[in-house]
Design an enzyme around this catalytic site. Structure first.
Site, PDB file in Angstrom:
ATOM      1  N   HIS A  29      47.996  51.391  49.458  1.00  0.00           N
ATOM      2  CA  HIS A  29      48.396  52.622  48.777  1.00  0.00           C
ATOM      3  C   HIS A  29      47.992  53.819  49.630  1.00  0.00           C
ATOM      4  CE1 HIS A  29      48.603  50.479  44.737  1.00  0.00           C
ATOM      5  NE2 HIS A  29      47.926  49.626  45.470  1.00  0.00           N
ATOM      6  N   ILE A 203      50.403  60.567  37.753  1.00  0.00           N
ATOM      7  CA  ILE A 203      51.273  59.480  38.200  1.00  0.00           C
ATOM      8  C   ILE A 203      50.515  58.155  38.241  1.00  0.00           C
ATOM      9  CG2 ILE A 203      50.871  59.678  40.699  1.00  0.00           C
ATOM     10  CD1 ILE A 203      54.090  59.619  40.801  1.00  0.00           C
ATOM     11  N   HIS A 277      53.111  54.478  46.122  1.00  0.00           N
ATOM     12  CA  HIS A 277      52.220  53.430  45.651  1.00  0.00           C
ATOM     13  C   HIS A 277      52.528  52.082  46.262  1.00  0.00           C
ATOM     14  CE1 HIS A 277      49.366  54.198  42.636  1.00  0.00           C
ATOM     15  NE2 HIS A 277      50.144  55.081  42.067  1.00  0.00           N
ATOM     16  N   GLU A 429      31.130  45.605  24.421  1.00  0.00           N
ATOM     17  CA  GLU A 429      30.739  44.455  25.246  1.00  0.00           C
ATOM     18  C   GLU A 429      31.203  44.592  26.696  1.00  0.00           C
ATOM     19  OE1 GLU A 429      32.432  44.246  22.392  1.00  0.00           O
ATOM     20  OE2 GLU A 429      30.990  43.373  20.982  1.00  0.00           O
ATOM     21  N   HIS A 490      34.983  33.374  15.162  1.00  0.00           N
ATOM     22  CA  HIS A 490      33.651  33.504  15.744  1.00  0.00           C
ATOM     23  C   HIS A 490      33.174  32.234  16.445  1.00  0.00           C
ATOM     24  CE1 HIS A 490      33.594  37.252  13.662  1.00  0.00           C
ATOM     25  NE2 HIS A 490      32.309  37.475  13.894  1.00  0.00           N
TER      26      HIS A 490
HETATM   27  C1  LIG Z   1      42.857  46.539  35.349  1.00  0.00           C
HETATM   28  C2  LIG Z   1      43.949  46.850  36.336  1.00  0.00           C
HETATM   29  N1  LIG Z   1      45.227  46.844  35.921  1.00  0.00           N
HETATM   30  C3  LIG Z   1      46.224  47.063  36.801  1.00  0.00           C
HETATM   31  C4  LIG Z   1      45.967  47.298  38.112  1.00  0.00           C
HETATM   32  C5  LIG Z   1      47.102  47.482  39.114  1.00  0.00           C
HETATM   33  N2  LIG Z   1      47.152  48.890  39.571  1.00  0.00           N
HETATM   34  C6  LIG Z   1      46.647  49.262  40.744  1.00  0.00           C
HETATM   35  S1  LIG Z   1      46.805  50.916  41.020  1.00  0.00           S
HETATM   36  C7  LIG Z   1      47.580  51.139  39.549  1.00  0.00           C
HETATM   37  C8  LIG Z   1      48.009  52.510  39.133  1.00  0.00           C
HETATM   38  C9  LIG Z   1      46.829  53.355  38.990  1.00  0.00           C
HETATM   39  O1  LIG Z   1      47.172  54.639  38.628  1.00  0.00           O
HETATM   40  P1  LIG Z   1      46.099  55.777  38.820  1.00  0.00           P
HETATM   41  O2  LIG Z   1      44.784  55.288  38.364  1.00  0.00           O
HETATM   42  O3  LIG Z   1      46.620  56.986  38.214  1.00  0.00           O
HETATM   43  O4  LIG Z   1      45.939  55.912  40.369  1.00  0.00           O
HETATM   44  P2  LIG Z   1      46.962  56.694  41.322  1.00  0.00           P
HETATM   45  O5  LIG Z   1      48.202  55.938  41.321  1.00  0.00           O
HETATM   46  O6  LIG Z   1      47.141  58.032  40.765  1.00  0.00           O
HETATM   47  O7  LIG Z   1      46.250  56.664  42.615  1.00  0.00           O
HETATM   48  C10 LIG Z   1      47.710  49.938  38.876  1.00  0.00           C
HETATM   49  C11 LIG Z   1      48.364  49.785  37.564  1.00  0.00           C
HETATM   50  C12 LIG Z   1      44.609  47.291  38.500  1.00  0.00           C
HETATM   51  N3  LIG Z   1      44.241  47.485  39.758  1.00  0.00           N
HETATM   52  N4  LIG Z   1      43.627  47.089  37.598  1.00  0.00           N
HETATM   53 MG   LIG Z   2      47.297  58.749  38.850  1.00  0.00          MG
END
Ligand SMILES: Cc1ncc(C[n+]2csc(CCOP(=O)(O)OP(=O)(O)O)c2C)c(N)n1
Ligand SMILES: [Mg+2]
Length: 685
Positions: A29, A203, A277, A429, A490
């Site tokens: 990224h 975004i 991305h 948790e 549980h």
């Molecule tokens: C728990 C989890 N779910 C999904 C992902 C896959 N993932 C990686 S980056 C991303 C988007 C993240 O968006 P943001 O936090 O706004 O970061 P930005 O794109 O703005 O850098 C996703 C869904 C992940 N790394 N972790």
């Molecule tokens: Mg973002």
């Protein structure tokens, strides 16, 4: 060059290294590092007390990149600041942690610039991130640990532990539940040593946050009792620095800095598009971005003269000076408080103090016995008195988990009493497990607790404990159907096998009170592995160890508890936890019928798997193929021990709501059933 020009040169170096690395790897990224380079530059080069020469110096500020997909930010910084590598024994290796060559080989095998920040693989990474939300939740554990350490070890004139914890996060981290749980607790605990910087770029991967995330983040954090600041321009170093200054002056609450940014800043066509991305920019876009930064368009992995020097003069000089001051202070401290200084030394190396296991209980044979959780409570109270930095708590079930530390002076960790040893995580948790990771990363010996069924709620953070090789401890009680009337919601079924599947995680399910003691004795000596205890709610008989083998066998994962006289065993009975009682009773009944059975108590698959083959074959001789495993949990996986001629008495469905005795009858966990199965297998019905 003016300082402004040098700043821009350094920032654009971070940006272009990130772009080139992603381009070369054809994955990753680039957009977020391009946007956040000014933030990271300002934080590291102007604020952070971090000495690249000694990335594990205890007084350092902590930096967490919770949006771990932007890992190139961290690899650039570790490389440009010449951060040194240390090994798992905390020794400086005298070589860089991340080299330019590693960056060229971003995301390739063995590169010290992997896809996401990985603790224990790359020095200078404070915690593993990538699963969104984990980093910020872990940072709360770091801030808690800092408070606790300051409370115990700081003395007038000796502010040994007065660092800050910074975490950068994106929309994803703030959408994830674990982030909210952790933020809520951080606000309650008034963690003013904690600063999150939120990359407010509107975004995520699927596009604009307007499709999913329209809440008022600032209002939410104000409601959590955080200080909320806003920086409207991610390229304005002065305003970033001012906000960080305000954080450092803020007391009684954590700080959230909302930083408005543009993903892919500088790449004109992909700004504000999801395409920034998870994929490289492409050659044309790279050129345009480099042109926008005033960079030679065709240069790759360029580090212009003066850039590393800028970092040497900034974070390098400041960090070295801060560490020198700290070390002088600590040397004086050692003279005045030698015992406390020794504690700090031991803690840093994850060593145990002398006498850490004195007064551990030994339980007398008793057919009525005591519950696993009660035995555990006694042990925890002894350990915590022997090891000052052993502490923890429960997610609101302390009285059920029996994790409360009751000795004089144990106290509760609360905003006004940061020296308390009892932690109250609330019903959170997931955050609890992440916070325990943060405490462990800060070298405290920390445990968390809840019902075993809710290990599912904590699992992503437990997995990270294992991935990071942290010696965290999870105390899970109500390990099977002992929950009785609470019913199938549980009653754990698949939790044991699911946790056993996590590489490196030591899962222990002790059979009686003395096995509980031995399990803790084993766990406490681990330096790089997390452990899970699965403990019974109901009393379990305490075996007569004069008659049955010593519980010290726990340290080998499985051991022969009893054999029949007169020849090799005809059948091997294997069980863990409460079902060991069952196979012992069956063994006695079979003995009366002239059947030679062997009883194997197997509290831990993982420990057993690490024993030499000779030992494993001693316990489970290959020649004895008639084997019966009994465990009140999913039968999945037991085939490996019973073989294809063996049988497993386990759970094939969920439990039910009823008193325990009726459940044992309904699901077949009774001695008669075990005896009948054994006789049938031996063809002696
Ligand atoms: C728990 C989890 N779910 C999904 C992902 C896959 N993932 C990686 S980056 C991303 C988007 C993240 O968006 P943001 O936090 O706004 O970061 P930005 O794109 O703005 O850098 C996703 C869904 C992940 N790394 N972790
Ligand atoms: Mg973002």
């Amino acid at each position: 060059m003016t300082q402004d020009e040098l700043d821009q040169l350094a920032i654009n170096t971070i940006r272009t290294l990130s772009i080139d690395a992603v381009q070369q790897a054809k994955s990753g990224h680039p957009g977020t590092p391009m946007a956040l380079a000014p933030l990271v530059y300002t934080l590291w080069n102007r604020i952070l007390n971090f000495d690249p020469k000694d990335p594990i110096w205890p007084g350092r500020d902590r930096f967490v990149l919770s949006n771990g997909h932007a890992s190139m930010l961290l690899w650039s910084m570790l490389f440009l600041t010449r951060t040194q590598a240390v090994n798992a024994d905390y020794e400086n290796l005298g070589k860089p942690s991340v080299t330019l060559d590693d960056i060229r080989r971003f995301r390739q095998i063995d590169s010290k610039a992997p896809g996401h920040p990985e603790y224990h693989w790359v020095s200078g990474v404070e915690t593993t991130t990538g699963p969104l939300g984990q980093g910020i939740a872990t940072s709360v554990g770091m801030a808690i640990a800092r408070k606790w350490l300051a409370s115990r070890y700081n003395k007038p004139g000796f502010d040994l532990f007065d660092y800050n914890v910074y975490a950068i996060c994106g929309d994803g981290c703030l959408m994830e539940g674990v982030g909210s749980e952790a933020a809520s607790l951080a606000g309650h605990l008034q963690l003013d040593d904690l600063c999150w910087i939120y990359d407010n770029n509107h975004i995520t991967i699927e596009g604009k946050t307007s499709i999913t995330f329209t809440e008022d983040v600032a209002a939410r954090f104000l409601a959590y009792r955080w200080n909320v600041l806003r920086v409207g321009d991610a390229n304005d170093l002065t305003r970033i620095e001012d906000a960080l200054d305000v954080f450092r002056k803020t007391t009684d609450r954590p700080t959230l800095i909302i930083l408005d940014s543009h993903i892919g800043y500088g790449a004109p066509h992909k700004v504000d598009t999801a395409a920034a991305h998870g994929e490289p920019l492409g050659d044309d876009e790279v050129k345009l971005a480099k042109r926008a930064y005033g960079w030679p368009e065709d240069a790759k992995f360029l580090v212009p003269d003066g850039v590393m020097d800028t970092f040497d003069k900034g974070i390098g000089a400041r960090g070295a000076e801060a560490r020198r001051r700290w070390e002088t202070l600590f040397a004086d401290y050692r003279k005045q408080f030698p015992d406390l200084a020794t504690e700090i030394d031991q803690m840093q190396k994850r060593e145990l103090p002398k006498g850490w296991d004195r007064n551990l209980p030994s339980f007398k044979a008793d057919p009525k016995g005591i519950a696993g959780r009660d035995a555990s409570g006694e042990v925890l109270n002894v350990l915590a008195q022997n090891i000052p930095w052993f502490l923890g708590g429960s997610a609101d079930l302390g009285s059920s988990n029996k994790t409360t530390l009751k000795f004089a002076g144990a106290g509760d960790f609360e905003p006004g009493s940061p020296g308390g040893r009892n932690f109250h995580f609330g019903i959170r948790e997931h955050a609890m497990a992440a916070i325990v990771n943060g405490m462990s990363l800060s070298k405290l010996r920390a445990f968390g607790a809840t019902f075993f069924i809710f290990s599912d709620y904590a699992r992503p953070a437990i997995r990270l404990s294992a991935l990071m090789e942290l010696p965290t401890i999870l105390v899970f009680t109500h390990d099977a159907m002992g929950d009785g009337e609470d019913g199938p919601t549980h009653q754990p079924v698949e939790q044991l096998v699911s946790l056993r599947a996590i590489p490196g995680l030591v899962v222990l399910r002790p059979a009686d009170a003395n096995e509980v003691v031995e399990a803790y004795r084993y766990i406490l000596q681990l330096r790089h592995q997390p452990a899970v205890m699965a403990l019974s709610r109901q009393p379990l008989p305490t075996f007569d160890r004069a008659r049955y083998a010593s519980a010290a066998g726990v340290a080998r994962g499985a051991y022969v508890m009893a054999d029949a006289p007169g020849g090799p065993p005809e059948i091997i009975l294997i069980a863990s936890g409460s079902e060991v009682t069952l196979i012992v009773e069956a063994h006695e009944a079979l003995l009366a019928k002239g059947v030679r059975s062997r009883v194997v108590s197997m509290p831990s698959w993982d420990i057993f798997e690490h024993q030499p083959q000779s030992y494993r074959e001693e316990v489970l001789p290959p020649s004895v193929k008639t084997r019966l495993a009994v465990e009140q949990a999913s039968a999945l996986g037991w085939e490996r021990y019973v073989g294809d001629q063996g049988r497993v008495m386990g759970m094939k469905a969920f439990g039910a709501s009823a008193p325990l005795k009726e459940l044992q009858r309904k699901f077949g966990f009774e001695p008669d059933k075990v005896v009948a199965a054994a006789l049938e297998m031996l063809g002696r019905k």
